[in-house]
Scaffold this motif. Sequence first.
Motif, PDB file in Angstrom:
ATOM      1  N   GLY A  81      38.867  35.225  39.192  1.00 41.07           N
ATOM      2  CA  GLY A  81      39.088  36.655  39.291  1.00 41.07           C
ATOM      3  C   GLY A  81      38.088  37.400  38.442  1.00 41.07           C
ATOM      4  N   THR A  82      38.105  38.706  38.573  1.00 40.34           N
ATOM      5  CA  THR A  82      37.204  39.540  37.792  1.00 40.34           C
ATOM      6  C   THR A  82      37.909  40.835  37.443  1.00 40.34           C
ATOM      7  OG1 THR A  82      35.049  40.646  37.787  1.00 40.34           O
ATOM      8  CG2 THR A  82      36.211  40.537  39.885  1.00 40.34           C
TER       9      THR A  82
ATOM     10  N   SER B 179      45.470  36.235  47.333  1.00 40.09           N
ATOM     11  CA  SER B 179      44.456  37.157  46.821  1.00 40.09           C
ATOM     12  C   SER B 179      45.135  38.459  46.426  1.00 40.09           C
ATOM     13  CB  SER B 179      43.379  37.423  47.873  1.00 40.09           C
ATOM     14  OG  SER B 179      43.930  38.041  49.024  1.00 40.09           O
TER      15      SER B 179
ATOM     16  N   THR C  25      41.462  39.092  42.354  1.00 43.06           N
ATOM     17  CA  THR C  25      41.694  37.671  42.120  1.00 43.06           C
ATOM     18  C   THR C  25      41.820  36.937  43.445  1.00 43.06           C
ATOM     19  OG1 THR C  25      44.108  37.899  42.076  1.00 43.06           O
ATOM     20  CG2 THR C  25      42.943  38.165  39.979  1.00 43.06           C
TER      21      THR C  25
ATOM     22  N   SER D 261      40.403  29.802  36.676  1.00 38.59           N
ATOM     23  CA  SER D 261      41.701  29.224  36.336  1.00 38.59           C
ATOM     24  C   SER D 261      41.901  27.951  37.142  1.00 38.59           C
ATOM     25  CB  SER D 261      42.827  30.217  36.647  1.00 38.59           C
ATOM     26  OG  SER D 261      44.099  29.606  36.554  1.00 38.59           O
TER      27      SER D 261
ATOM     28  N   GLY E  21      41.453  28.987  40.901  1.00 36.65           N
ATOM     29  CA  GLY E  21      41.096  30.312  41.370  1.00 36.65           C
ATOM     30  C   GLY E  21      40.119  30.979  40.426  1.00 36.65           C
TER      31      GLY E  21
ATOM     32  N   MET F 143      40.784  45.170  39.132  1.00 39.72           N
ATOM     33  CA  MET F 143      40.896  43.716  39.052  1.00 39.72           C
ATOM     34  C   MET F 143      40.974  43.145  40.459  1.00 39.72           C
ATOM     35  SD  MET F 143      43.860  41.462  37.131  1.00 39.72           S
ATOM     36  CE  MET F 143      45.139  41.913  38.317  1.00 39.72           C
TER      37      MET F 143
ATOM     38  N   ASP G 197      48.527  36.164  39.082  1.00 38.91           N
ATOM     39  CA  ASP G 197      47.089  36.492  39.009  1.00 38.91           C
ATOM     40  C   ASP G 197      46.564  36.470  37.575  1.00 38.91           C
ATOM     41  OD1 ASP G 197      46.818  37.133  41.786  1.00 38.91           O
ATOM     42  OD2 ASP G 197      47.587  39.121  41.407  1.00 38.91           O
ATOM     43  N   LEU G 198      46.083  35.454  37.066  1.00 40.12           N
ATOM     44  CA  LEU G 198      46.072  34.052  37.440  1.00 40.12           C
ATOM     45  C   LEU G 198      46.729  33.293  36.315  1.00 40.12           C
ATOM     46  CD1 LEU G 198      42.393  34.104  38.606  1.00 40.12           C
ATOM     47  CD2 LEU G 198      44.113  33.040  39.999  1.00 40.12           C
TER      48      LEU G 198
ATOM     49  N   GLN H  75      42.981  32.698  44.708  1.00 37.64           N
ATOM     50  CA  GLN H  75      43.315  31.340  44.299  1.00 37.64           C
ATOM     51  C   GLN H  75      43.882  30.557  45.475  1.00 37.64           C
ATOM     52  OE1 GLN H  75      46.770  30.942  41.594  1.00 37.64           O
ATOM     53  NE2 GLN H  75      47.051  33.160  41.813  1.00 37.64           N
TER      54      GLN H  75
ATOM     55  N   TYR I 106      45.078  41.110  33.733  1.00 37.23           N
ATOM     56  CA  TYR I 106      44.781  39.756  34.183  1.00 37.23           C
ATOM     57  C   TYR I 106      45.888  38.821  33.719  1.00 37.23           C
ATOM     58  CZ  TYR I 106      41.369  36.439  35.999  1.00 37.23           C
ATOM     59  OH  TYR I 106      40.718  35.515  36.778  1.00 37.23           O
TER      60      TYR I 106
END
Length: 396
Positions: A341-342, A281, A319, A358, A339, A317, A303-304, A321, A298
Amino acid sequence: MFLSERTIAVASPLLALLAPLAAQAQERPVQQIATDTVTATTALSADGKGSDEEAAKPSGADKKMKPDLLVVPIPMSNPTIGAGITLAGVLFYNPNGSKQPWVTGGGAFYTTNKSWGAGAVHSMALDEDRFKVLLFGGYADINMNFYGIGANAGDRDISVDLEDRGTMILAEGQYEIAKNLYFGARYRFMDVNSRIKRENPLFPDLNLPGNLLDSKTSGIGPSVTFDSRDNQFSPRKGVNVTLVGIFNMDALGSDFSYDTWQLSANAYFPVTSSGTLAIHSGVCAVSKGAPFYDLCMYGQGGDLRGYEMGRYRDRAMATAQVEWRQQLSERFGAVLFGGVGTIAGSLGDLDDGKFLPSVGMGLRYKASPATGTNLRLDIAMGRDSQAIYFGIGEVF
């Protein structure tokens, strides 16, 4: 690791052995290729200079290590700068009987989209490994796509060609304050010159103002590492957490005043005798006033996978996974990973930010049985994109 930020094989966190000051001359993408390079040379050292039993000795078992100079080519591939090769020269030595060898190295890289760069790194441990020092300097000329800032800019899938030429200098010192826990400070200087190769772009935000095209940043801040992994090359259990903050300010010669924070956490679980569950993470936060090249990106590092780094960039950001690593035979293995993320304009807006998934799979070939270091081939898919990666060592 002996950096997060991504974050790393012989220094802790090992930032950049030479590799792109990449994608906008910032340390985070540089770090991954640096990690690959040092991991590769360390693996070759284990395989080429001694037996598996000697390589597997506990840290610090060989107090009288002779200097070991390695010169190796390292292939690489990623969707941001294409395929290429790094030529690295690394000297391993141990003048004070540290648990980990001192490392002094340098080299250069070139890729198919005509990106290139060179750099040098030095890492060492003092006071019976309680104090660790990392020094890095490098220059790179990177060609990449610039999509603008914010999730909406990435969604419209329109970019301009951007050339970034930059110099980075980094110095970090950490002291062990408890078992496996190191605290210290990091200084970072970047001098970046950017050029957009397309005049009058379709969207005004793709035409960067002049004060962003030629600028300097200079900052210092805290650096914290906790590392309880059983193996730095192929961990099966343990935790590795890094936190780095950089405060850029006029008093240090920076053209912009802003803060950056990077948190990365990895955990490893030996679920079966041949299978490992790895969890990663990460959180990135950048205050207002930062130049476009030092925002959260990103797809940077691990990531990622599946996204071109820099297509989605903003001030915050997060993430997460998971990856299943399955050993198929003595030399071959396979992985499955996924994974989400945002990315958003601030940490408080992440709940309403753009969510980007992802998924992917990959093959592994154990290049060094002594250290467990793998050659890595991954195929990953993002929401509207795909990518192929080739490198050395695991992504996290």
